[in-house]
Design a protein around this motif. Structure first.
Motif, PDB file in Angstrom:
ATOM      1  N   LEU A  50       9.410  19.293  -1.797  1.00  0.00           N
ATOM      2  CA  LEU A  50       9.845  19.768  -0.478  1.00  0.00           C
ATOM      3  C   LEU A  50       8.700  19.883   0.518  1.00  0.00           C
ATOM      4  N   VAL A  51       7.462  19.737   0.062  1.00  0.00           N
ATOM      5  CA  VAL A  51       6.324  19.765   0.983  1.00  0.00           C
ATOM      6  C   VAL A  51       6.472  18.598   1.958  1.00  0.00           C
ATOM      7  N   GLY A  52       6.339  18.898   3.241  1.00  0.00           N
ATOM      8  CA  GLY A  52       6.521  17.885   4.282  1.00  0.00           C
ATOM      9  C   GLY A  52       7.902  17.914   4.909  1.00  0.00           C
ATOM     10  N   PHE A  53       8.839  18.649   4.314  1.00  0.00           N
ATOM     11  CA  PHE A  53      10.175  18.764   4.882  1.00  0.00           C
ATOM     12  C   PHE A  53      10.137  19.687   6.101  1.00  0.00           C
ATOM     13  N   ASN A  54      11.016  19.428   7.062  1.00  0.00           N
ATOM     14  CA  ASN A  54      11.157  20.285   8.234  1.00  0.00           C
ATOM     15  C   ASN A  54      12.178  21.374   7.941  1.00  0.00           C
ATOM     16  N   VAL A  55      11.855  22.601   8.292  1.00  0.00           N
ATOM     17  CA  VAL A  55      12.781  23.720   8.159  1.00  0.00           C
ATOM     18  C   VAL A  55      13.550  23.846   9.464  1.00  0.00           C
ATOM     19  N   ILE A  56      14.866  23.843   9.366  1.00  0.00           N
ATOM     20  CA  ILE A  56      15.753  23.923  10.522  1.00  0.00           C
ATOM     21  C   ILE A  56      16.538  25.232  10.435  1.00  0.00           C
ATOM     22  N   GLU A  57      16.571  25.979  11.528  1.00  0.00           N
ATOM     23  CA  GLU A  57      17.367  27.209  11.586  1.00  0.00           C
ATOM     24  C   GLU A  57      18.836  26.806  11.633  1.00  0.00           C
ATOM     25  N   ALA A  58      19.633  27.249  10.663  1.00  0.00           N
ATOM     26  CA  ALA A  58      21.032  26.831  10.529  1.00  0.00           C
ATOM     27  C   ALA A  58      21.898  27.306  11.700  1.00  0.00           C
ATOM     28  N   ASN A  59      21.569  28.446  12.289  1.00  0.00           N
ATOM     29  CA  ASN A  59      22.405  28.993  13.369  1.00  0.00           C
ATOM     30  C   ASN A  59      22.302  28.203  14.670  1.00  0.00           C
ATOM     31  N   ASN A  60      21.109  27.660  14.975  1.00  0.00           N
ATOM     32  CA  ASN A  60      20.951  26.973  16.259  1.00  0.00           C
ATOM     33  C   ASN A  60      20.399  25.546  16.120  1.00  0.00           C
ATOM     34  N   MET A 101       0.835  -1.172   0.000  1.00  0.00           N
ATOM     35  CA  MET A 101       0.000   0.000   0.000  1.00  0.00           C
ATOM     36  C   MET A 101       0.890   1.249   0.000  1.00  0.00           C
ATOM     37  N   ILE A 102       0.573   2.199  -0.854  1.00  0.00           N
ATOM     38  CA  ILE A 102       1.330   3.444  -0.959  1.00  0.00           C
ATOM     39  C   ILE A 102       0.805   4.429   0.088  1.00  0.00           C
ATOM     40  N   ARG A 103       1.734   5.066   0.825  1.00  0.00           N
ATOM     41  CA  ARG A 103       1.359   6.044   1.843  1.00  0.00           C
ATOM     42  C   ARG A 103       1.627   7.452   1.328  1.00  0.00           C
ATOM     43  N   TYR A 104       0.893   8.420   1.854  1.00  0.00           N
ATOM     44  CA  TYR A 104       1.040   9.810   1.424  1.00  0.00           C
ATOM     45  C   TYR A 104       2.445  10.347   1.684  1.00  0.00           C
ATOM     46  N   GLU A 105       3.135   9.840   2.704  1.00  0.00           N
ATOM     47  CA  GLU A 105       4.496  10.284   3.002  1.00  0.00           C
ATOM     48  C   GLU A 105       5.477   9.870   1.908  1.00  0.00           C
ATOM     49  N   GLU A 106       5.105   8.866   1.119  1.00  0.00           N
ATOM     50  CA  GLU A 106       5.995   8.333   0.089  1.00  0.00           C
ATOM     51  C   GLU A 106       5.849   9.041  -1.253  1.00  0.00           C
ATOM     52  N   VAL A 107       4.889   9.957  -1.366  1.00  0.00           N
ATOM     53  CA  VAL A 107       4.609  10.630  -2.633  1.00  0.00           C
ATOM     54  C   VAL A 107       4.401  12.126  -2.394  1.00  0.00           C
ATOM     55  N   TYR A 108       4.388  12.888  -3.466  1.00  0.00           N
ATOM     56  CA  TYR A 108       4.003  14.294  -3.381  1.00  0.00           C
ATOM     57  C   TYR A 108       3.206  14.646  -4.639  1.00  0.00           C
ATOM     58  N   ILE A 136      18.926  29.206   1.977  1.00  0.00           N
ATOM     59  CA  ILE A 136      19.036  27.750   2.131  1.00  0.00           C
ATOM     60  C   ILE A 136      20.506  27.354   2.177  1.00  0.00           C
ATOM     61  N   THR A 137      20.891  26.682   3.261  1.00  0.00           N
ATOM     62  CA  THR A 137      22.285  26.239   3.389  1.00  0.00           C
ATOM     63  C   THR A 137      22.455  24.751   3.086  1.00  0.00           C
ATOM     64  N   ASP A 138      21.386  23.958   3.289  1.00  0.00           N
ATOM     65  CA  ASP A 138      21.493  22.511   3.044  1.00  0.00           C
ATOM     66  C   ASP A 138      20.108  21.902   2.893  1.00  0.00           C
ATOM     67  N   ILE A 139      20.007  20.937   1.985  1.00  0.00           N
ATOM     68  CA  ILE A 139      18.781  20.151   1.843  1.00  0.00           C
ATOM     69  C   ILE A 139      19.160  18.687   1.982  1.00  0.00           C
ATOM     70  N   ASN A 140      18.532  18.004   2.939  1.00  0.00           N
ATOM     71  CA  ASN A 140      18.805  16.595   3.176  1.00  0.00           C
ATOM     72  C   ASN A 140      17.536  15.813   2.843  1.00  0.00           C
ATOM     73  N   THR A 141      17.540  15.128   1.695  1.00  0.00           N
ATOM     74  CA  THR A 141      16.334  14.410   1.260  1.00  0.00           C
ATOM     75  C   THR A 141      16.070  13.172   2.107  1.00  0.00           C
ATOM     76  N   LYS A 142      17.118  12.568   2.672  1.00  0.00           N
ATOM     77  CA  LYS A 142      16.891  11.376   3.500  1.00  0.00           C
ATOM     78  C   LYS A 142      16.196  11.738   4.809  1.00  0.00           C
ATOM     79  N   ASP A 143      16.645  12.836   5.444  1.00  0.00           N
ATOM     80  CA  ASP A 143      16.051  13.267   6.714  1.00  0.00           C
ATOM     81  C   ASP A 143      14.854  14.186   6.512  1.00  0.00           C
ATOM     82  N   LYS A 144      14.608  14.572   5.264  1.00  0.00           N
ATOM     83  CA  LYS A 144      13.531  15.512   4.924  1.00  0.00           C
ATOM     84  C   LYS A 144      13.670  16.810   5.716  1.00  0.00           C
ATOM     85  N   THR A 145      14.870  17.397   5.630  1.00  0.00           N
ATOM     86  CA  THR A 145      15.124  18.658   6.313  1.00  0.00           C
ATOM     87  C   THR A 145      15.743  19.668   5.354  1.00  0.00           C
ATOM     88  N   ILE A 146      15.464  20.938   5.631  1.00  0.00           N
ATOM     89  CA  ILE A 146      16.078  22.053   4.913  1.00  0.00           C
ATOM     90  C   ILE A 146      16.655  22.977   5.964  1.00  0.00           C
TER      91      ILE A 146
END
Length: 169
Positions: free
Chosen positions: A104-114, A1-8, A148-158
């Motif tokens: 990128l929808v669903g990715f977490n935005v992380i503040e690079a400084n902290n 079964m395909i889950r919504y997290e696996e597609v966009y 944007i300083t980094d995009i990590n597709t495995k961790d779904k973070t920007i």
């Protein structure tokens, strides 16, 4: 079964075209053409279902005509009208050089400084020249390469360098 997290979501099917089962496909992202993909995922009655493509051809830069396998009549194609179309994240990640905004929808935005989580991207506003990430809480962040300083597709973070005070607006 395909889950919504696996597609966009990449678009929506329109009306059937012709008598051989083609259907119009209004898309926001042409990833299905850039990546070697045999199928698209359609949402039918709340269930994600893979449909293998027999062929497709572009009518414009945002419209294609798609012929799915085993959809061979106008009536069968008409049953797909209005279905949302999704693309597998795993296949999209193979094309890291041309990562699409929609993926990128669903990715977490992380503040690079902290390294603190700012929020999760709920949608992308590309209706103007200044593209914005809309977070789940409604806040908007400019989606510029300068921030944007980094995009990590495995961790779904920007990771982003967000200017001081921007999040308080």
């Amino acid at each position: 079964m395909i889950r919504y997290e696996e597609v966009y979501k990449i678009g929506r099917l329109g009306k059937s075209h012709g008598i051989k089962g083609e259907v119009s496909f209004q898309f926001d992202d042409d990833i299905f053409d850039r990546v070697d993909a045999d199928y698209l995922v359609l949402e039918i009655d709340g269930i994600l279902v893979p449909f293998f493509m027999e062929e497709y051809r572009f009518r414009s830069d945002s419209l294609a005509l798609v012929k799915f396998c085993d959809i061979d009549t106008q009536e069968r194609a008409a049953e797909l009208t209005g279905c949302d179309v999704y693309f597998p994240r795993a296949l999209a990640e193979e094309d890291d050089e041309q990562l699409s905004l929609a993926s990128l929808v669903g990715f977490n935005v992380i503040e690079a400084n902290n390294n603190k989580k700012v929020g999760t991207i709920a949608s992308i506003d590309d209706s103007t020249a200044n593209i914005l990430f809309e977070l789940e809480d409604g806040r908007l962040i400019p989606a510029t390469d300068d921030l944007i300083t980094d995009i990590n597709t495995k961790d779904k973070t920007i990771k982003m360098k967000i200017p001081e005070g921007l999040l308080e607006l």
